[in-house]
Design a protein around this motif. Structure first.
Motif, PDB file in Angstrom:
ATOM      1  N   PRO A  22       0.650  -1.303   0.190  1.00  0.00           N
ATOM      2  CA  PRO A  22      -0.168   0.037  -0.052  1.00  0.00           C
ATOM      3  C   PRO A  22       0.937   1.198   0.106  1.00  0.00           C
ATOM      4  O   PRO A  22       1.999   1.159   0.633  1.00  0.00           O
ATOM      5  N   ASP A  23       0.530   2.274  -0.548  1.00  0.00           N
ATOM      6  CA  ASP A  23       0.967   3.779  -0.201  1.00  0.00           C
ATOM      7  C   ASP A  23       0.995   4.160   1.025  1.00  0.00           C
ATOM      8  O   ASP A  23       0.074   3.816   1.772  1.00  0.00           O
ATOM      9  N   PRO A  24       2.039   4.458   1.632  1.00  0.00           N
ATOM     10  CA  PRO A  24       1.821   4.809   3.088  1.00  0.00           C
ATOM     11  C   PRO A  24       1.194   5.895   3.415  1.00  0.00           C
ATOM     12  O   PRO A  24       0.418   5.997   4.795  1.00  0.00           O
ATOM     13  N   GLU A  25       0.962   6.918   2.518  1.00  0.00           N
ATOM     14  CA  GLU A  25      -0.271   7.919   2.951  1.00  0.00           C
ATOM     15  C   GLU A  25      -1.565   7.872   2.754  1.00  0.00           C
ATOM     16  O   GLU A  25      -2.295   8.070   3.258  1.00  0.00           O
ATOM     17  N   ILE A  26      -1.757   6.790   1.652  1.00  0.00           N
ATOM     18  CA  ILE A  26      -3.347   6.569   1.321  1.00  0.00           C
ATOM     19  C   ILE A  26      -3.164   5.001   1.196  1.00  0.00           C
ATOM     20  O   ILE A  26      -3.149   4.680  -0.083  1.00  0.00           O
ATOM     21  N   PRO A  27      -3.214   4.275   2.356  1.00  0.00           N
ATOM     22  CA  PRO A  27      -3.215   3.107   2.114  1.00  0.00           C
ATOM     23  C   PRO A  27      -4.244   2.140   1.438  1.00  0.00           C
ATOM     24  O   PRO A  27      -4.130   0.893   1.038  1.00  0.00           O
ATOM     25  N   ALA A  28      -5.467   3.126   0.902  1.00  0.00           N
ATOM     26  CA  ALA A  28      -6.345   2.445   0.100  1.00  0.00           C
ATOM     27  C   ALA A  28      -5.982   1.784  -1.433  1.00  0.00           C
ATOM     28  O   ALA A  28      -6.282   0.986  -1.927  1.00  0.00           O
ATOM     29  N   ILE A  29      -4.799   2.535  -1.627  1.00  0.00           N
ATOM     30  CA  ILE A  29      -4.124   2.129  -2.982  1.00  0.00           C
ATOM     31  C   ILE A  29      -2.813   1.586  -3.154  1.00  0.00           C
ATOM     32  O   ILE A  29      -2.160   2.115  -1.823  1.00  0.00           O
ATOM     33  N   ASN A  30      -2.764   0.648  -3.671  1.00  0.00           N
ATOM     34  CA  ASN A  30      -1.242   0.144  -3.809  1.00  0.00           C
ATOM     35  C   ASN A  30      -0.228   0.721  -4.813  1.00  0.00           C
ATOM     36  O   ASN A  30      -0.698   1.520  -5.734  1.00  0.00           O
ATOM     37  N   VAL A  31       1.117   0.621  -4.750  1.00  0.00           N
ATOM     38  CA  VAL A  31       2.078   1.370  -5.454  1.00  0.00           C
ATOM     39  C   VAL A  31       1.712   1.296  -6.914  1.00  0.00           C
ATOM     40  O   VAL A  31       2.226   2.183  -7.732  1.00  0.00           O
ATOM     41  N   VAL A  32       1.511   0.060  -7.359  1.00  0.00           N
ATOM     42  CA  VAL A  32       1.225  -0.017  -8.657  1.00  0.00           C
ATOM     43  C   VAL A  32       0.073   0.753  -9.523  1.00  0.00           C
ATOM     44  O   VAL A  32       0.359   1.236 -10.470  1.00  0.00           O
ATOM     45  N   ASP A  33      -1.149   0.571  -8.624  1.00  0.00           N
ATOM     46  CA  ASP A  33      -2.285   1.223  -9.213  1.00  0.00           C
ATOM     47  C   ASP A  33      -1.813   2.624  -9.031  1.00  0.00           C
ATOM     48  O   ASP A  33      -2.578   3.668  -9.854  1.00  0.00           O
ATOM     49  N   LEU A  34      -1.048   3.330  -8.210  1.00  0.00           N
ATOM     50  CA  LEU A  34      -0.877   4.763  -7.910  1.00  0.00           C
ATOM     51  C   LEU A  34       0.140   5.303  -9.068  1.00  0.00           C
ATOM     52  O   LEU A  34       0.212   6.094  -9.654  1.00  0.00           O
ATOM     53  N   GLY A  35       0.729   4.202  -9.681  1.00  0.00           N
ATOM     54  CA  GLY A  35       1.628   4.483 -10.978  1.00  0.00           C
ATOM     55  C   GLY A  35       3.192   4.853 -10.560  1.00  0.00           C
ATOM     56  O   GLY A  35       3.669   5.468 -11.385  1.00  0.00           O
ATOM     57  N   VAL A  36       3.564   4.556  -9.267  1.00  0.00           N
ATOM     58  CA  VAL A  36       4.683   5.058  -8.960  1.00  0.00           C
ATOM     59  C   VAL A  36       5.891   4.359  -9.274  1.00  0.00           C
ATOM     60  O   VAL A  36       6.991   4.366  -9.113  1.00  0.00           O
ATOM     61  N   ILE A  37       5.394   2.896  -9.929  1.00  0.00           N
ATOM     62  CA  ILE A  37       6.470   2.078  -9.991  1.00  0.00           C
ATOM     63  C   ILE A  37       6.789   2.109 -11.781  1.00  0.00           C
ATOM     64  O   ILE A  37       5.959   1.937 -12.696  1.00  0.00           O
ATOM     65  N   GLY A  38       8.053   2.790 -11.822  1.00  0.00           N
ATOM     66  CA  GLY A  38       8.682   3.005 -13.449  1.00  0.00           C
ATOM     67  C   GLY A  38       8.807   1.865 -13.978  1.00  0.00           C
ATOM     68  O   GLY A  38       8.499   2.161 -15.275  1.00  0.00           O
ATOM     69  N   SER A  39       9.604   0.980 -13.387  1.00  0.00           N
ATOM     70  CA  SER A  39      10.130  -0.204 -13.951  1.00  0.00           C
ATOM     71  C   SER A  39      10.683  -1.206 -13.231  1.00  0.00           C
ATOM     72  O   SER A  39      10.904  -0.824 -12.110  1.00  0.00           O
ATOM     73  N   VAL A  40      10.707  -2.380 -13.758  1.00  0.00           N
ATOM     74  CA  VAL A  40      11.188  -3.524 -12.746  1.00  0.00           C
ATOM     75  C   VAL A  40      12.025  -4.117 -13.784  1.00  0.00           C
ATOM     76  O   VAL A  40      11.646  -4.540 -14.936  1.00  0.00           O
ATOM     77  N   ASN A  41      13.175  -4.573 -13.391  1.00  0.00           N
ATOM     78  CA  ASN A  41      14.249  -5.365 -13.735  1.00  0.00           C
ATOM     79  C   ASN A  41      14.864  -6.532 -12.878  1.00  0.00           C
ATOM     80  O   ASN A  41      15.307  -6.336 -11.788  1.00  0.00           O
ATOM     81  N   VAL A  42      14.757  -7.500 -13.528  1.00  0.00           N
ATOM     82  CA  VAL A  42      15.246  -8.764 -12.713  1.00  0.00           C
ATOM     83  C   VAL A  42      16.239  -9.396 -13.426  1.00  0.00           C
ATOM     84  O   VAL A  42      16.342  -9.871 -14.640  1.00  0.00           O
TER      85      VAL A  42
END
Lengths: 172, 257
Positions: A22-42
């Motif tokens: 969850p987003d720490p300030e608005i836990p109702a939304i997760n970080v993916v839906d909030l759009g703050v994940i720019g990219s993931v590289n494994v």
């Protein structure tokens, strides 16, 4: 039938785990839906995540970096986890997903308006006030009380139809 | 953060001056405005001014981080470990917060100038700065809206507010020019496209934009241009603020944050 090697891949596991943070300030939304994940590289050695802050001065950035790092470490897909802050591309309120907008609304936040002229508002356009739809009754007969709310990303409105104050996730 | 592109020593030094000047402007105005937290004229303003101050200090933090990366330094040291005469903010930020009209006048002068500067910096060939400027600009639009609303409110609201606003604008006009004071190494920055426009050109753009807004309020403003020491003059007001914002860091110098 196309078989997708990617199904159940490490990268998908990372995205799935991120969508449970969850987003720490608005836990109702997760970080993916909030759009703050720019990219993931494994890779074999490392999971790299780019984090796009909603606001440059958001005090929750450090907390998000720590939370994401801890949760992805526990996934054990690579030895190392790196969460880097990036402004490329800059986060805009248009990055919030459809599901995220609905979750915000259910939690009593008006989702941000879609940006028509992103980032190009100058002195001339200042007379145009942003509009928000009341998350409680759906009315658009609302007024902006304060473009600055309890956190950097939130504005305060009042609904004339149901006479409720409410918050909006700010359009940027 | 994007990878730092290769950059020669002369350009790096000039770029460091540019980053420091913008960061110090944001940092110092942020601290002055944070002084309104708890005592602004009304609750909404308390929240708004605090939020704006937090934005500005947040912008400074990321600019200090860019600078630290460039010069192999530490962002916290740059912010809290420098002597007051090592700061490079424009003279506009040398004044104490004053009364509400004074803070509104400064905020309006600063925000309008900052918009001109950020618009130019979004075109910088130094990508980390261009990206950050683009992001900051979107946030600063709200600050500008806030400053513009208050300017009109005080100007149209009666003599007491208008007089205070007018005298504050007159007092700050000359020092506001210094946001566009020439930088050491500016020619290099312009040649390399790191600074897409000379400060002098930005200053002219800004004056043409704000004079028509301000002169109906306070009458004709004098001809004014940025000066060479516009970012090095310091005052006792700033010395006091510097003592305030470094007090925690000085209390335990070996602490890690």
């Amino acid at each position: 039938m196309v078989t997708r090697a990617a199904i159940g891949s490490d990268e998908e596991r990372v995205w799935a785990e991120l969508s449970r943070i969850p987003d720490p300030e608005i836990p109702a939304i997760n970080v993916v839906d909030l759009g703050v994940i720019g990219s993931v590289n494994v890779s074999d050695e490392r999971v790299s995540v780019e984090l796009l802050p909603t606001f440059v001065g958001c005090p929750a950035i450090g907390v998000m970096q720590e939370q994401i790092t801890a949760r992805l470490r526990a996934l054990n897909v690579a030895n190392d986890v790196e969460v880097k802050v990036s402004f490329n591309p800059p986060w805009t309120s248009d990055r919030i997903s459809v599901a995220g907008r609905e979750r915000l609304r259910l939690a009593g936040f008006a989702p941000p308006q879609a940006a028509e002229t992103p980032g190009l508002i100058g002195l001339e356009e200042l007379a145009v006030m942003p509009i928000a739809e009341c998350p409680f009754c759906g009315s658009r007969d609302t007024t902006l009380e304060n473009p600055f709310g309890p956190t950097l990303c939130r504005a305060i409105y009042h609904c004339s139809a149901c006479r409720q104050p409410f918050e909006q996730f700010k359009q940027v | 953060m994007a990878e730092t592109p290769p950059i020669d020593a002369t350009s790096r030094e000039a770029l460091a001056e540019l980053l420091l000047s913008v960061a110090d402007d944001e940092f110092v105005i942020g601290f002055w405005d944070s002084e309104w937290t708890g005592i602004a004229p009304m609750l909404e303003e308390d929240v708004a001014t605090s939020s704006i101050a937090q934005d500005e200090i947040g912008h400074a933090k990321v600019l200090y981080e860019l600078l630290a990366e460039l010069t192999d330094d530490d962002a916290d040291r740059i912010a809290f470990g420098r002597a007051s005469d090592a700061f490079r903010h424009a003279s506009l930020m040398n004044h104490a917060r004053g009364d509400w009209a004074f803070s509104v006048a400064r905020r309006y002068l600063y925000e309008t100038a900052d918009q001109v500067r950020l618009a130019a910096l979004t075109g910088s060939t130094y990508e980390p700065l261009a990206l950050l400027a683009g992001k900051m600009r979107r946030e600063e639009t709200y600050h500008l809206m806030h400053a513009d609303t208050w300017l009109r409110r005080l100007a149209d609201g009666g003599n007491a507010g208008r007089d205070r606003l007018s005298s504050s604008l007159e007092c700050l006009w000359t020092d506001a020019q210094e946001i566009f004071a020439p930088l050491i190494g500016e020619e290099t920055l312009v040649r390399e496209g790191i600074l897409p426009e000379p400060m002098r050109a930005m200053s002219i753009t800004w004056q043409a934009r704000v004079r028509p807004k301000l002169e109906p309020i306070c009458g004709a403003l004098p001809a004014a241009t940025p000066s060479i020491d516009g970012r090095t003059r310091r005052t006792s007001d700033f010395a006091w603020l510097h003592g305030e914002f470094t007090s925690v860091a000085r209390s335990e110098e070996a602490a890690t944050w």
